[in-house]
Design a protein around this motif. Sequence first.
Motif, short mmCIF file in Angstrom:
data_model
loop_
_atom_site.label_atom_id
_atom_site.label_comp_id
_atom_site.label_asym_id
_atom_site.label_seq_id
_atom_site.Cartn_x
_atom_site.Cartn_y
_atom_site.Cartn_z
N MET A 1 0.84 -1.32 -0.07
CA MET A 1 -0.39 0.11 -0.15
C MET A 1 0.68 0.98 -0.06
O MET A 1 1.82 0.98 0.72
N LYS A 2 0.91 2.19 -0.44
CA LYS A 2 0.47 3.80 0.16
C LYS A 2 0.50 4.01 0.85
O LYS A 2 -0.83 4.00 1.11
N GLY A 3 1.62 4.72 2.03
CA GLY A 3 1.43 5.06 3.43
C GLY A 3 1.15 4.20 4.41
O GLY A 3 2.13 2.73 3.56
N ASP A 4 1.57 4.48 5.38
CA ASP A 4 1.59 3.50 6.95
C ASP A 4 0.64 1.85 6.25
O ASP A 4 -0.24 1.98 6.01
N ALA A 5 1.34 0.85 7.06
CA ALA A 5 0.56 -0.52 6.84
C ALA A 5 0.04 -0.84 7.51
O ALA A 5 0.40 0.09 8.44
N PRO A 6 -1.60 -1.24 7.34
CA PRO A 6 -2.64 -1.65 8.36
C PRO A 6 -1.89 -2.42 9.36
O PRO A 6 -1.79 -3.00 8.83
N GLU A 7 -2.70 -1.64 10.26
CA GLU A 7 -2.44 -2.43 11.57
C GLU A 7 -3.69 -3.56 12.49
O GLU A 7 -3.37 -4.48 12.88
N THR A 8 -4.93 -2.46 11.86
CA THR A 8 -5.89 -3.63 11.99
C THR A 8 -6.76 -3.80 10.53
O THR A 8 -6.41 -3.19 9.56
N VAL A 9 -7.75 -4.87 10.66
CA VAL A 9 -8.72 -5.02 9.44
C VAL A 9 -9.23 -3.44 8.61
O VAL A 9 -9.91 -2.73 7.63
N GLU A 10 -9.90 -2.68 9.85
CA GLU A 10 -10.46 -1.49 9.87
C GLU A 10 -9.21 0.02 9.21
O GLU A 10 -10.24 0.59 8.24
N ASP A 11 -8.19 -0.87 8.99
CA ASP A 11 -7.42 -0.02 8.43
C ASP A 11 -7.75 -0.18 6.99
O ASP A 11 -7.41 1.14 6.35
N LEU A 12 -8.33 -0.59 6.34
CA LEU A 12 -8.57 -1.05 5.28
C LEU A 12 -9.55 -0.98 4.28
O LEU A 12 -10.04 -0.71 3.18
N GLN A 13 -10.28 -0.51 5.54
CA GLN A 13 -11.89 0.00 4.64
C GLN A 13 -12.27 1.24 3.95
O GLN A 13 -11.29 2.19 3.60
N GLY A 14 -12.11 0.67 2.50
CA GLY A 14 -12.56 1.99 1.61
C GLY A 14 -11.35 1.94 0.91
O GLY A 14 -11.49 2.50 -0.44
N LYS A 15 -10.13 1.44 1.53
CA LYS A 15 -9.00 1.44 0.42
C LYS A 15 -8.98 1.13 -1.14
O LYS A 15 -9.51 -0.36 -1.37
N LYS A 16 -9.09 1.30 -2.36
CA LYS A 16 -9.16 0.49 -3.18
C LYS A 16 -7.90 -0.10 -3.74
O LYS A 16 -6.56 0.36 -3.75
N LEU A 17 -7.78 -1.33 -4.07
CA LEU A 17 -6.69 -2.37 -3.82
C LEU A 17 -6.65 -3.46 -4.47
O LEU A 17 -8.11 -4.35 -5.66
N ARG A 18 -5.82 -3.39 -6.03
CA ARG A 18 -5.57 -4.77 -6.69
C ARG A 18 -5.97 -6.05 -6.60
O ARG A 18 -5.01 -6.10 -5.39
#
Length: 349
Positions: A155-172
């Motif tokens: 990812m661009k930016g900081d690594a997600p630490e929780t599942v919630e950190d992925l909310q709304g992220k556009k991921l291939r």
Amino acid sequence: MTRFWLTTATAAAMAATLTASGALAQDVTLHFQHFVSPNSANPKYFIEPWAKKVEEDSNGRIKIEISPFMQLGGTAPEQFDLIQDGVIDGGWVIPGYQAGRFPETEALELPFMVPKSAEAASIAAWNYTQKYLMDDFENVHLIAAHMHGRGLVHMKGDAPETVEDLQGKKLRGPSRPATLLLEKLGAVPIGMPVPQFTEALSKNVLDGGVITWEMSPSLKLDELTDSHTDVAGDKSLYNLYFIWAMNKDVYESLPDDLRAVIDANSGLETSAWAGRAHDTGDAEGRAVMAAAGNQLATLSEEETAKVKALGDEVIAEWIADMDGKGLPGAQMVEDARALVKEAEAGHGS
């Protein structure tokens, strides 16, 4: 279309009997292609060495030309048909790029299904293929079936630490099982073949995506992303199933001794070799990301357990979907797990 078949000179040579003993001494040129950089792990540590070994084992009578980046034409999702139809003599295929066409392959791509060792996963993949997929691949000649290494979130930016950190992220996402999991995680999955990933990141179409360590350098993820996050444990967040195959008519047109060379470089050991190539590339790719100063992270056991629970939902829904198609969904999952366990035991994982 026909220009990718054997050359006229080669075809003429194949018709000749040149030795006094009457043995065939044809020279054959085969044109294979793949869709990534020649410097990525599978081409570098499997495809090119495999081609060289076939050439050596045939005493130079088989020549294999390898074209990267789909240079012989077509797109990565079309690769199976290019081989089947004789547009190319052979190539590297991701069946999952044609969603719904080869549904049985998806059992191996389900969340937390296969080990992070690509070699062990590939042994399981070959054995699973023999049980469930040979009918699907009957119109090509199968050389190897394998998996890549561990799949991570980049990812661009900081690594997600929780599942919630992925909310709304556009991921291939590379496959249907992967995009189903990303959706469960609250991300916005965008399915695309690997050749499009770099451009999508550079244009900020994506916040990141899931792919392996080994593909990261060739996709410039050291420059285009900032963090790389794995899950805890010994199973991969997701994986992808591949085949290395050639046109059936071309294979069958070879004289017996040259078919024997292809056969000797096919099957379980060849599939394991393809897996090892990814393991080697993963170690190298991870080192490149670390040298760039990017953040290398692993989700906690607690957060990984949350991801796995969502993965279990994907698996349950996948089984129901397969059952609706008249396929034995639960049995395929059970068999995939059993074959993985057997491969891990044999591999020392």
